[in-house]
Write an enzyme that holds these catalytic residues in place. Sequence first.
Site, short mmCIF file in Angstrom:
data_model
loop_
_atom_site.label_atom_id
_atom_site.label_comp_id
_atom_site.label_asym_id
_atom_site.label_seq_id
_atom_site.Cartn_x
_atom_site.Cartn_y
_atom_site.Cartn_z
N HIS A 1 40.43 41.67 44.97
CA HIS A 1 40.60 42.22 43.90
C HIS A 1 39.48 42.52 42.81
O HIS A 1 39.74 43.25 41.99
CB HIS A 1 41.66 41.16 43.18
CG HIS A 1 40.98 39.99 42.56
ND1 HIS A 1 40.96 38.81 43.12
CD2 HIS A 1 40.52 39.57 41.37
CE1 HIS A 1 40.35 37.95 42.46
NE2 HIS A 1 40.03 38.43 41.37
N ASP B 1 42.25 37.63 50.50
CA ASP B 1 41.55 38.33 49.08
C ASP B 1 40.01 38.39 49.62
O ASP B 1 39.41 38.00 48.68
CB ASP B 1 41.90 37.33 47.53
CG ASP B 1 41.47 38.43 46.57
OD1 ASP B 1 41.14 39.40 46.80
OD2 ASP B 1 42.05 37.78 45.51
N ASN C 1 47.94 40.79 34.97
CA ASN C 1 47.18 39.55 35.43
C ASN C 1 46.77 38.83 33.68
O ASN C 1 47.08 37.56 33.75
CB ASN C 1 45.63 39.87 35.87
CG ASN C 1 45.00 38.66 36.66
OD1 ASN C 1 45.82 38.14 37.46
ND2 ASN C 1 43.91 38.38 36.23
N SER D 1 35.90 34.62 40.30
CA SER D 1 36.40 35.41 41.47
C SER D 1 35.40 35.79 42.32
O SER D 1 34.34 36.57 41.94
CB SER D 1 37.25 36.41 41.08
OG SER D 1 38.38 35.96 40.46
#
Lengths: 727, 727
Positions: free
Chosen positions: A87, A222, A328, A657
């Site tokens: 992502h 991911d 999100n 992330s």
Amino acid sequence: MPRRFALLLLVVCLLSAPVARADEGMWMLHQIAALDQDGLREMGLQLTPQEIWDPKTQTGLASAVCSLGGCSASFVSPDGLIVTNHHCAFRAIQVNSSPEHDYITDGFLAAARGEELPASGYHVYVFKGYDDVTATVHAAIEPDMTPEQRIAAIEQAEKKLVAACEDGGDRCRFAEMFGGLEYYLFRTMDIRDVRLVYAPPRSIGEYGGEIDNWEWPRHTGDFSFLRAYVAPDGSAADYAEENVPYHPDRWLKLASTPLGEGDFAMILGYPGRTKRYRIAAAVEADTDHYYPVRNRVLAHWMELLEHEAATSTSAGIVLSSKIKGFANSYKNGQGMLDGLLKLKIAERKRAQERELAAWIAADPGRAARWGDVLPAMEALVDGRQATRDRDLLLSYVGYASSLFGAALTVQRWAEERDKPDAEREPGHQKRDEAYARQRLALLDRSFEPAADRLLFQDLLRLAAALPDGQRIDAIDAALAGTGKSGEEAISALTDRLFAGTRLADREARMKMFAMDAATLAGQHDAMVDLAIALRPQTRARDEAEKRYDGDMVLLEPRLIEALAAWQGRPLYPDANSTLRLTYATVKGVEPRDGLIYKPFTTLSGVVEKNTGKEPFNCPKGLLDAVAAGKRGPYVDTRLGDVPSCFLTTHDTTGGNSGSPVMNGKGELVGLLFDGTIESMTSDYAFDDTTTRSISVDARYMLWVMDYVDHAHALMREMGVTPASSTP
Amino acid sequence: MPRRFALLLLVVCLLSAPVARADEGMWMLHQIAALDQDGLREMGLQLTPQEIWDPKTQTGLASAVCSLGGCSASFVSPDGLIVTNHHCAFRAIQVNSSPEHDYITDGFLAAARGEELPASGYHVYVFKGYDDVTATVHAAIEPDMTPEQRIAAIEQAEKKLVAACEDGGDRCRFAEMFGGLEYYLFRTMDIRDVRLVYAPPRSIGEYGGEIDNWEWPRHTGDFSFLRAYVAPDGSAADYAEENVPYHPDRWLKLASTPLGEGDFAMILGYPGRTKRYRIAAAVEADTDHYYPVRNRVLAHWMELLEHEAATSTSAGIVLSSKIKGFANSYKNGQGMLDGLLKLKIAERKRAQERELAAWIAADPGRAARWGDVLPAMEALVDGRQATRDRDLLLSYVGYASSLFGAALTVQRWAEERDKPDAEREPGHQKRDEAYARQRLALLDRSFEPAADRLLFQDLLRLAAALPDGQRIDAIDAALAGTGKSGEEAISALTDRLFAGTRLADREARMKMFAMDAATLAGQHDAMVDLAIALRPQTRARDEAEKRYDGDMVLLEPRLIEALAAWQGRPLYPDANSTLRLTYATVKGVEPRDGLIYKPFTTLSGVVEKNTGKEPFNCPKGLLDAVAAGKRGPYVDTRLGDVPSCFLTTHDTTGGNSGSPVMNGKGELVGLLFDGTIESMTSDYAFDDTTTRSISVDARYMLWVMDYVDHAHALMREMGVTPASSTP
């Protein structure tokens, strides 16, 4: 400012105290040495603080960690290969996709280095170190300054420090810690030629989609790979064919021992923002107003965009990134609100503040030193509430319509360009121009005229609904100027602005970006004119915020000082997109009555979720490999299967992330990509009984690379021998 | 029919074999004695088979269990007090509710017996026993009969047996087991005066609503109380003020020891229908056509009704029951389809049938005896597929529009009324008339004209979209008769039928119900006329079904015979709404990769889920009681809290709702009310690793009665002393 220095010493002293085994804390790298080393060793850390980061030599494992600006990442080969989340690489996949080459759906693997695709707009910020500049900043503040002057003085100090730092060729970032108690200057190398190397299909990288977002059990692969390129002389450069892979000082090796439940793990990354020291009154405002209003707006925008996206494939591809962003933010905001209410964060903060106030009041010395802090902070927070609807709406204006966002950008740059560089607002100096120009140029990639109109109209509708005393004059005047009222005025104004702007034309847009204010005003571009008319209001809001910040910068450090003295425990600063370490263990959780989350999910679980329909549509290659029993050396014998994702007790937040998760030896065991929904409120208050971070296990990543996508060359580059082929 | 008797003996013999500890099996009561008694004792059963049910004396604990027709229930006091699920008593709560007395929202507790409210339409069927009538039925079948004749002969035998049985005053039910291998006649006392005694507010009884339906962790207080009333002479009677409470032979006592993980538990109840012996070809038709089509239709109908229900409070109350019904069917159907696909039930059945066929083929004797069975059954199933769209639609026609459903009812009754009673279709004999009349009279309570029109229109739309070769002539002709086409014809026909029918008028409707066919046709009621025109098509479908059944009734018993011989294990018949026993243990489960369901939820979990918003809106009384620390003797010391719901490995299905869950002493420990979503496909195939039934713990029920609703008199009636008050 003697009080400030005293406080600094106090905190340093507190940080030397032994740390309990709690996994709370996003520690700055120089704080690691002050943590309880015996405890860390017992948990499983095999490195010394200096091996992770040595402030003296400014070297260590942390050099392998980089920021993508909003995401974290790490080098995994000497040739600048970078691993991060799917992502986080999504925009890079998206800008290279077209109906003919749908890399979002199909994934992408460069057959050779020459075929790696430019990730336009991407930057890799390689961590080079940081310095404490507190003394310089504090020296710039005079006791008799007004709040605005205080903020201006800090900004001036920041600009000087950043300019001096960047003279040396680095990209530098100024960061306030503990609400102004400390200041640091972070140095990075800003690599602008970034290329997409490998991304699995969306049905692996985004498996579970919005349904599984923030959820456990999780089975999302991911991960994606980028590569940093530099000029042949090793300097950062814009994309050019002759550029060569960057050779980082440090890169991470894949784990040599299997990760299991209870194991130590640490994360180095760039957590975005936490609000651990926010006072109850501010949390109440967030709970009662900010999140409920914002969530309603986002939900409506998503609905509008999804409806548009369904109309055609090209609209779908163009809007997907924007929808993902809104979705999100929405899920985040809704989870946050639910959690704040459920965990009664505001009430708990209130109770804590009552206790703190009582402790302060109980001693005359304490009362004299801190007695005024909480009431003063509360008064500041309360003062903001009178214009909260308008202020919240003004914070949206750049996000709804991309075109109006562009109008605001060119207006602001024209305004700032008229000033000498050193006097400009941060983010609008010469050093920021290339990045801003690039973003503005790329607008076409996510711009869809019909959807953009819908969002713009909704923005007008929200403005039209503002209560008296909070009206936005520029929009009221523009609506009145149509000679119509209500919905008709909104439609008419939208028509007029979209017909009367050339911002959708890239060349015209980039020309406007380069203009000074007078020239820009002379263009009579309808949408830019509205942005110009709006500016007095946003300026007034900006100035009110500066006054608030200028008052707060004297108060918040004193609150933290009082808190530290009261609680007698070490403190770490709120996350602010600077590099931090958090250490933890691999651990399941009982998130709700009657339910247990196991610490690992498995490859079998990936297949178990497969329905064949998005977002649970495993690629055929994955299903075939599983059906053929191909599991290779990636099986964990304790699980009897390839691990897919795992839970840890790490203290992380958005921005983390893509962070590497490392074992006690500093080897890569996974990539952080999410937290459980129960963890969301940890931005406000960390609760180690419920908070869990979610990472994709490196063994699942390797299994996919080996058996599904056959990314064997990359595996070898990382020092891993593929099991499914011999070279 | 010697083969049939041989088969009967074989199965009886197999049933005497020791039973493994699997919790699969919905056993007929006379089969209990053939189960492994040592195993049951080891698991925790302290009763002898005869104490549960003695076929000789036709007495036992099972006398305390009754059917509500679609739900199960049990007596819990000598004065006819009945406990069942809230969702089973929902219609009784609904018909007594009005905008002034919203018992759905507020709950209801009769202050005294005289204030218990009539539960119109409710019947309590008290279990009196059952007899094996296989010999009589088999004797009625001649070898040279056609399929239709065979079914007619069985029906004739059924009617004679039922008539003879009901001559004695009982209400009797004929039941086929093992697809015609065995037949039984069940005797009940049909109590028609049933009253609502106590129902908690919907926010307890339906806590979690559709969101938690089929889910775990669960916190639903799904219980309510009714009371059976009879004439002063003890005979069943219609509602009358002078009626007195019924005194059952047996009633259940509340558990004297706390239920815990791993404990034995048994359920006596009325499971509705399972399809454990359905062949692969039939499962494939369900997976590929039946569920996907049905789910689409239901989803659309729910949407239509919810939209209507939102228009006014009275529409909302009137439609709530219908929406609940559709929603439950939809979630059921969708979960079933997901499960069938995920667990690959059809493929597994195919594989099993291939093995069975191979085993049969491997031996000449077996080949001669069973070689033709599977191919013949497959041919029958395949033959049905040519008209499956039309047949499925014909099965809906009575469910969409209540008014058109009424038209079909009066048409069918008029048609059957022309025949001698003994020749009528089952369900349309004199004995069925009172119940049918009552249902028809109550139509107003769930009839909402606007919503009814919408559903009727949709039905026409579905009929208009049928493929060639499957058209419904009556509807085609009616649409053509409007002189219009497409949507216009559908609107015009709907207008004409709704304007031209008097079915919405109760008096007119009940008059039509009493008419013979000629008189009814002479009414020229537009909607009834369509029902009359439709009849030739539904008759043709009914006849095709009879041919199918008539062929199947020779084949399915032979399939079961072959299966039993092949697997060498005891068999239980498919559920068919007759009384069954299932025994099991209290046990959590790992339903999906990475997730564990604990066996108990708790009162703290109820509060944890509270958001204040439906369906998670705990009543204030509940929150206050928890906040005040009132937990009383209902705390389980192992959990440190009052248990709310629990999981067991019982083999249950729809119809079991409201069943008493009993410990090894036959004492009440809870009420079954649901299964986890992973259990849904157990209708087709039981998998003891994933199947879990969900029950509300009796201790939560008592806690609510004691501290929230203060139903102290009822508690005393059940022999429980309330902790919150002294008499």
